[in-house]
Design an enzyme around this catalytic site. Structure first.
Site, PDB file in Angstrom:
ATOM      1  N   ALA A 113       0.846  -1.204   0.000  1.00  0.00           N
ATOM      2  CA  ALA A 113       0.000   0.000   0.000  1.00  0.00           C
ATOM      3  C   ALA A 113       0.875   1.246   0.000  1.00  0.00           C
ATOM      4  CB  ALA A 113      -0.899   0.014   1.242  1.00  0.00           C
ATOM      5  N   VAL A 126      17.632   0.980  13.997  1.00  0.00           N
ATOM      6  CA  VAL A 126      18.912   1.535  14.486  1.00  0.00           C
ATOM      7  C   VAL A 126      20.059   0.984  13.644  1.00  0.00           C
ATOM      8  CG1 VAL A 126      20.476   1.791  16.461  1.00  0.00           C
ATOM      9  CG2 VAL A 126      18.027   1.544  16.866  1.00  0.00           C
ATOM     10  N   LYS A 143      17.085   6.571  18.601  1.00  0.00           N
ATOM     11  CA  LYS A 143      17.773   5.271  18.515  1.00  0.00           C
ATOM     12  C   LYS A 143      18.347   4.875  19.876  1.00  0.00           C
ATOM     13  CE  LYS A 143      18.663   6.110  13.634  1.00  0.00           C
ATOM     14  NZ  LYS A 143      19.530   6.767  12.650  1.00  0.00           N
ATOM     15  N   GLY A 152      20.040   4.125   4.105  1.00  0.00           N
ATOM     16  CA  GLY A 152      19.979   3.769   2.690  1.00  0.00           C
ATOM     17  C   GLY A 152      19.073   2.579   2.439  1.00  0.00           C
TER      18      GLY A 152
HETATM   19  N1  HSE Z   1      18.592  10.078   8.844  1.00  0.00           N
HETATM   20  C1  HSE Z   1      19.136   8.877   9.371  1.00  0.00           C
HETATM   21  C2  HSE Z   1      20.656   9.024   9.377  1.00  0.00           C
HETATM   22  C3  HSE Z   1      18.690   7.699   8.559  1.00  0.00           C
HETATM   23  O1  HSE Z   1      21.167  10.028   8.859  1.00  0.00           O
HETATM   24  O2  HSE Z   1      21.332   8.172   9.900  1.00  0.00           O
HETATM   25  C4  HSE Z   1      18.763   6.396   9.251  1.00  0.00           C
HETATM   26  O3  HSE Z   1      18.029   6.329  10.405  1.00  0.00           O
END
Ligand code: HSE
Length: 434
Positions: free
Chosen positions: A44, A133, A206, A303
């Site tokens: 979705a 994380v 995190k 990524g």
């Molecule tokens: N914006 C986050 C970073 C992506 O720059 O690590 C991954 O959580």
């Protein structure tokens, strides 16, 4: 052959695309490893006009999230839309339909882990969050399984790729913060709201998860002291270098005197340390355990493919439990009643070494007045650099302190910042030893 584990996705953005391309492109390998096939039943999303790398039959795509959340053939829902709402409601809805869930949504779990894991425990379904994380680094499973026999005493993590990329580029190429942030956004590392990255909040999200796994203690986001990298200057980077250090945004959780310290801030660390060698968008998490000592986990922290790989590993893990009928939850989500639950140490009571940079008038008596204020707070200077005056005006005076209490250093810099000889607020960076 065992029956397939049937999966539905909510959200078909960068990470979902990575996960779907792994599921469709590595079917034989995944089936061999998992012992069962994984079938994508529905995806979705609000927008299917954007071109995706993974080729998906059109009957799998839907604009209606409820089709995924209530689909009778879906065992497991993967939420990859990010943000708090409607992601939270969607996950709870999926769980209420007895579907296992996988998410990479650290912001959501930082705020609502208790509700989500309790709902999942009530329905006897699992929640996978490996992608939340460290992108492709399997740190969640490492803390839950590989290090389950150890008593963790500290975690030091570089867990935001955007900040690490910015600090690395500022250090290597002398570029200003704003130019490098723009580059990081163009490269797709940053969150849709980059202040979450550079302000340190993404790292704090995190850290709530890492600290809870490591210390079996619920950490409220507001208990974490958070400072971002927006105020780091080329001068600080150069002085750090002169002191044999690099500046990294660290997420720190450590047990001290029966408390847990949880903090995110720019930190000077020795240049030769392994964390200092972590450059660009890479993440690294150093876990210190009573039995294992230091273990370090390094990899791509963001990524499509790395985070997609973590998401698929959750699907396999939960799929195995579905196939064997194993119980779903792994402590400390939700917390067991006998969990130690250590209190969080107030930031003002945290002790650290400090780097202070002042802009001062180069004239007799200034240094003694400043060191007098520090001495009055019981703070001892360990080394100092003062650049000579080239012309009229203020010069940088940089000091490293011995261990001091945060409350004392804050009181000292507030007083020093008011002195007529000091021209701007004192820059403070905390320093961690190896
Ligand atoms: N914006 C986050 C970073 C992506 O720059 O690590 C991954 O959580």
């Amino acid at each position: 052959m065992k029956s397939p584990v049937r999966v539905g996705f909510i959200g078909f953005g960068t990470v979902a695309e990575g996960a779907v391309s792994i599921l469709t492109g590595q079917q034989a390998l995944l089936r061999r490893r998992a012992g069962f096939p994984i079938e994508i039943v529905k995806i979705a999303d609000r927008d299917f006009t954007r071109a995706r790398s993974a080729a998906i039959p059109s009957d799998i795509l839907t604009g209606d999230v409820m089709e995924v959340l209530t689909h009778p053939d879906i065992d497991l829902v993967v939420e990859l839309i990010g943000g708090i709402e409607p992601a939270r409601s969607y996950l709870l809805e999926a769980i209420s339909h007895k579907k296992h869930v996988v998410t990479a949504n650290k912001a959501l779990l930082a705020l609502h882990a208790d509700d989500i894991f309790q709902a999942a425990a009530d329905q006897r379904v699992s929640v996978g969050f490996e992608g939340s994380v460290g992108g492709g680094i399997p740190i969640i499973r490492t803390l839950q399984e590989g290090l389950s026999a150890d008593k963790v005493t500290a975690i030091h993590g570089i867990v935001n790729g955007t900040c690490n990329y910015i600090l690395s580029e500022m250090t290597r190429h002398g570029k200003p913060f704003s130019d490098v942030l723009k580059e990081a956004q163009d490269l797709g590392y940053a969150e849709s709201n980059p202040t979450l990255d550079v302000g340190g909040m993404d790292s704090a999200h995190k850290l709530t998860l890492l600290a809870r796994l490591a210390f079996e203690t619920p950490i409220a986001l507001k208990e974490i002291s958070v400072q971002g990298i927006e105020h780091i200057t080329q001068a600080d980077i150069a002085f750090a270098d002169a002191f044999g250090r690099k500046i990294k945004l660290l997420a720190i959780a450590k047990e001290t005197d029966g408390f847990i310290e949880v903090r995110v801030h720019p930190t000077m660390i020795p240049k030769q340390s392994l964390l200092a060698g972590v450059e660009g968008v890479y993440n690294a998490i150093c876990v210190t355990g009573k039995n294992t000592g230091d273990t370090i986990f390094y990899g791509k922290g963001a990524g499509a493919q790395p985070t997609g790989s973590a998401v698929v590993s959750d699907i396999i893990d939960i799929g195995r439990r579905i196939q064997t009928g194993a119980d779903s939850q792994v402590t400390p989500f939700p917390l067991k009643p006998d969990a130690p639950s250590l209190p969080v140490k107030q930031m003002e009571n945290v002790e650290s070494l400090y780097y202070l940079r002042l802009m001062v008038e180069d004239k007799p008596g200034v240094l003694s007045r400043i060191s007098g204020v520090l001495g009055g707070q019981g703070i001892s200077i360990s080394s100092m650099i003062q650049q000579g005056r080239k012309a009229e005006g203020h010069v940088p005076l940089v000091m490293m302190t011995h261990k001091a209490k945060e409350r004392h250093i804050q009181e000292a810099i507030a007083t020093i910042g008011q002195m007529p000889d000091v021209s701007e607020p004192v820059a403070l960076i905390r320093v961690e030893e190896d």
